[in-house]
Motif scaffolding. Sequence first.
Motif, PDB file in Angstrom:
ATOM      1  N   VAL A 241       0.859  -1.194   0.000  1.00 48.32           N
ATOM      2  CA  VAL A 241       0.000   0.000   0.000  1.00 48.32           C
ATOM      3  C   VAL A 241       0.892   1.240   0.000  1.00 48.32           C
ATOM      4  CG1 VAL A 241      -1.712   1.353   1.271  1.00 48.32           C
ATOM      5  CG2 VAL A 241      -1.894  -1.149   1.224  1.00 48.32           C
ATOM      6  N   PHE A 242       0.646   2.132  -0.951  1.00 49.68           N
ATOM      7  CA  PHE A 242       1.271   3.458  -0.949  1.00 49.68           C
ATOM      8  C   PHE A 242       0.223   4.452  -0.439  1.00 49.68           C
ATOM      9  CE2 PHE A 242       4.846   3.453  -4.422  1.00 49.68           C
ATOM     10  CZ  PHE A 242       5.438   2.360  -3.822  1.00 49.68           C
ATOM     11  N   LEU A 243       0.427   4.958   0.764  1.00 55.00           N
ATOM     12  CA  LEU A 243      -0.437   6.016   1.285  1.00 55.00           C
ATOM     13  C   LEU A 243       0.242   7.344   0.945  1.00 55.00           C
ATOM     14  CD1 LEU A 243      -2.688   7.299   2.999  1.00 55.00           C
ATOM     15  CD2 LEU A 243      -1.420   6.625   5.051  1.00 55.00           C
TER      16      LEU A 243
ATOM     17  N   LYS B 152       4.556  -7.070 -12.657  1.00 54.62           N
ATOM     18  CA  LYS B 152       3.643  -8.187 -12.391  1.00 54.62           C
ATOM     19  C   LYS B 152       2.744  -7.896 -11.177  1.00 54.62           C
ATOM     20  CE  LYS B 152       6.519 -11.729 -14.573  1.00 54.62           C
ATOM     21  NZ  LYS B 152       7.874 -11.132 -14.636  1.00 54.62           N
ATOM     22  N   LEU B 153       2.370  -6.637 -11.033  1.00 54.78           N
ATOM     23  CA  LEU B 153       1.468  -6.236  -9.953  1.00 54.78           C
ATOM     24  C   LEU B 153       0.040  -6.203 -10.485  1.00 54.78           C
ATOM     25  CD1 LEU B 153       3.477  -3.201  -8.500  1.00 54.78           C
ATOM     26  CD2 LEU B 153       3.128  -5.404  -7.368  1.00 54.78           C
ATOM     27  N   ARG B 154      -0.926  -6.379  -9.563  1.00 56.12           N
ATOM     28  CA  ARG B 154      -2.311  -6.064  -9.883  1.00 56.12           C
ATOM     29  C   ARG B 154      -2.624  -4.789  -9.102  1.00 56.12           C
ATOM     30  NH1 ARG B 154      -5.178 -10.656  -7.724  1.00 56.12           N
ATOM     31  NH2 ARG B 154      -3.180 -11.446  -7.022  1.00 56.12           N
ATOM     32  N   PRO B 155      -2.502  -3.631  -9.755  1.00 51.11           N
ATOM     33  CA  PRO B 155      -2.558  -2.350  -9.034  1.00 51.11           C
ATOM     34  C   PRO B 155      -3.919  -1.671  -9.117  1.00 51.11           C
ATOM     35  CG  PRO B 155      -1.547  -2.040 -11.185  1.00 51.11           C
ATOM     36  CD  PRO B 155      -2.076  -3.466 -11.149  1.00 51.11           C
ATOM     37  N   ALA B 156      -4.287  -1.034  -8.019  1.00 46.30           N
ATOM     38  CA  ALA B 156      -5.540  -0.276  -7.973  1.00 46.30           C
ATOM     39  C   ALA B 156      -5.299   1.083  -7.337  1.00 46.30           C
ATOM     40  CB  ALA B 156      -6.583  -1.040  -7.162  1.00 46.30           C
ATOM     41  N   ALA B 157      -6.034   2.079  -7.801  1.00 48.99           N
ATOM     42  CA  ALA B 157      -5.914   3.436  -7.274  1.00 48.99           C
ATOM     43  C   ALA B 157      -7.199   3.829  -6.576  1.00 48.99           C
ATOM     44  CB  ALA B 157      -5.632   4.407  -8.408  1.00 48.99           C
ATOM     45  N   ILE B 158      -7.041   4.478  -5.426  1.00 49.26           N
ATOM     46  CA  ILE B 158      -8.182   5.047  -4.718  1.00 49.26           C
ATOM     47  C   ILE B 158      -7.872   6.525  -4.551  1.00 49.26           C
ATOM     48  CG2 ILE B 158      -9.599   4.941  -2.641  1.00 49.26           C
ATOM     49  CD1 ILE B 158      -8.495   2.010  -2.323  1.00 49.26           C
TER      50      ILE B 158
ATOM     51  N   LEU C  60      -3.243   4.923  -2.544  1.00 51.23           N
ATOM     52  CA  LEU C  60      -4.295   5.670  -1.852  1.00 51.23           C
ATOM     53  C   LEU C  60      -3.855   7.127  -1.805  1.00 51.23           C
ATOM     54  CD1 LEU C  60      -6.927   5.543  -0.150  1.00 51.23           C
ATOM     55  CD2 LEU C  60      -5.507   5.014   1.828  1.00 51.23           C
ATOM     56  N   HIS C  61      -4.579   7.979  -2.497  1.00 50.81           N
ATOM     57  CA  HIS C  61      -4.175   9.382  -2.633  1.00 50.81           C
ATOM     58  C   HIS C  61      -5.038  10.295  -1.756  1.00 50.81           C
ATOM     59  CE1 HIS C  61      -4.272  13.440  -4.576  1.00 50.81           C
ATOM     60  NE2 HIS C  61      -2.978  13.221  -4.559  1.00 50.81           N
TER      61      HIS C  61
END
Lengths: 398, 398
Positions: free
Chosen positions: A19-21, A240-246, A289-290
């Motif tokens: 997780v990138f906060l 090879k990530l499954r990335p999602a943005a919030i 997570l932005h």
Amino acid sequence: MNRRILLAELAQETPSRIVFLVMDGLGGAPGPDGKTELEAARIPNLDALAVRSQLGLTDPVSPGITPGSGPSHLALFGYDPLEFQVGRGVLEALGIDFPLKTTDVAMRANFCIVDQNGILADRRAGRLETAQAARLCRMLRDIRLVGAEVMVEPVKEHRFVVVFRGDGLAAEVADTDPQKTGVPPIDPKPLNAEAERTAHLAGEFIRQSRAILEGQPANMVLLRGFSKYPSIPSLPELYKLRPAAIAIYPMYRGLARLVGMDVLAGGNSLEDQLRTLRSHWDKYTFFYLHVKDPDRTGEDGDFPGKVRAIEEVDRHLPALLDLGPQVIVVTGDHSTPAVLKGHSWHPVPFLLNSPWCVPDGLPFSERACGQGSLGRFPAVDVMGLAMAHALKLNKYGA
Amino acid sequence: MNRRILLAELAQETPSRIVFLVMDGLGGAPGPDGKTELEAARIPNLDALAVRSQLGLTDPVSPGITPGSGPSHLALFGYDPLEFQVGRGVLEALGIDFPLKTTDVAMRANFCIVDQNGILADRRAGRLETAQAARLCRMLRDIRLVGAEVMVEPVKEHRFVVVFRGDGLAAEVADTDPQKTGVPPIDPKPLNAEAERTAHLAGEFIRQSRAILEGQPANMVLLRGFSKYPSIPSLPELYKLRPAAIAIYPMYRGLARLVGMDVLAGGNSLEDQLRTLRSHWDKYTFFYLHVKDPDRTGEDGDFPGKVRAIEEVDRHLPALLDLGPQVIVVTGDHSTPAVLKGHSWHPVPFLLNSPWCVPDGLPFSERACGQGSLGRFPAVDVMGLAMAHALKLNKYGA
């Protein structure tokens, strides 16, 4: 071999989650009492996490460079921001969630005022009200060009987006904004042979705009940042990530989409964002997570507001940690000190926690991060560090 | 101008001596009680040295990258590990002290098992016993190729080394190992025109191997990492050093030879290694002293064993210091935390002592090194620092 390619060669898919906060504009500078926003904030949860984490300071582009949101986010996602550039027109289009196609040419446009001799008198038409500008944008939608569709969308105040859609368009056209008044706007010039037709279309767009805007509070347009949607290898391909943005603000959703993230829908409060995160936890291996408020308040020069924005993130941190990410990164995309009322070159506080880190035992602040064992490092290295701590990178060489 | 060339231009020969005490896999991570192996170790001599030294943390390749021994040692010796690469076949040959010639092509080979249809059933032939594999290797020595000599040497379990010797051989041949079972081994494919004959020879080697191994516990071979002895400018050429290596394990002796060191013979205990050092003190200006045990124990996940291995080095440190080297560097080639049972990306503790250092006054540990004045820096810069402190570098520019 550059680092991105090296990482791509070593990356392996695993179920571990990163997780990138990202607190936009997190880094600050001392206010009247000598403390930075982060130092002034009461952040017991972030401090407790920091104590068992590794800290450092990142340079989004390089020391002394103040980055825009485009380059600073690209760096965080592992793309050298000097190698990958997102044009201003495209960024502006991303910022209003405009569904750009790869063949489109996008421009950032200003409404402006010229005098009876065509000399630029006001580059921003007195920072025209947004509603007024939207009305003028609707008028400009009557423009018809031969061989390209034209789309005109308001942004804010005097700023709007123009998109040409069609075959064989090219973005190598110089800005028409002379960046000063007292001279006429510059005719759109092609910078290579392929862009000749696009420059001609831009010239025709300006001619028709001027005719339509006759007698209006803005009577002319300036076009800047002609650009196409850049071709960027995606995070799934590279890592090879499954990335999602919030992310709530359109520009960040657009940047996330640009690097191949799924952009998750959900409510607009931090609580909503965490609910979205929780409900998608099983489907992805990387979450961006932005949080916009630290930057918004910093830009406003609102020191206490920025302190409160950071404190609000702190209150929600336990809910995030409860999900049990293997790697959590807490950082900003760049610094936005309230005392500067804008983005700055200050290196950005950075925290990484994983089961494999050697904790620094320090709280979370610019000065503590300056003492952290990660040292000061380029933000483009963040992704590699996070991948390593998530055990998603194979060994290099025997 | 790159840094290596810069150093080469500035290097001067002097009688001052540099010692690199390299504890393989030195860096660690917290064990059950929160201390790293180095923190848990009682190392009064290293701590006393550290207090009057400068500390830092190095990245062997770059942040987040877990290096093999090849790249991590090349970096320590001043070679960019992404520029200079040692092929797997060559490393494997170095690891058994095989006297490679620069025209040889070396391969890392596996004994494997294919079914009656030639489909790969076991890529490692059940990790064949070393003695069995040695017997099969002897059988393969009957293979004759037209235009190249063939050498076959066992390594360990199913692994062995194949070397082709002859004129006009090239290493650009793809691996025959498909990296999975259920498919046939891949025919050796040339990656360019020069390698066509070598690929053909490899195909013939495999054909004859299969005939010879019919009915044996392994009935086929896989070839990987076709490579030639790389051409690397030597330490004497580059830095005007007279370098010697004191290493017990063959791969490190091989790597040292590769960069132009004399490899000194001697006994296998640390005491023996120090005796070797002492008896050659006058003949060399650079000593690379390699200690394997911290890595070996770390790979085994043996936290207390790694602690003891570090403590053993500590006990011998005074004997080393008694020789009075102008510069002593104590570091690792990479980290091998016992909790990870393998090499890792963790930056490596680094200590440099010379009459010219500005002491940090800190003990020797990952966390202390994280506070050290040398900061976090690429391992490829170590050689330049050591040369400087030995007053072996002239001024750059007037």
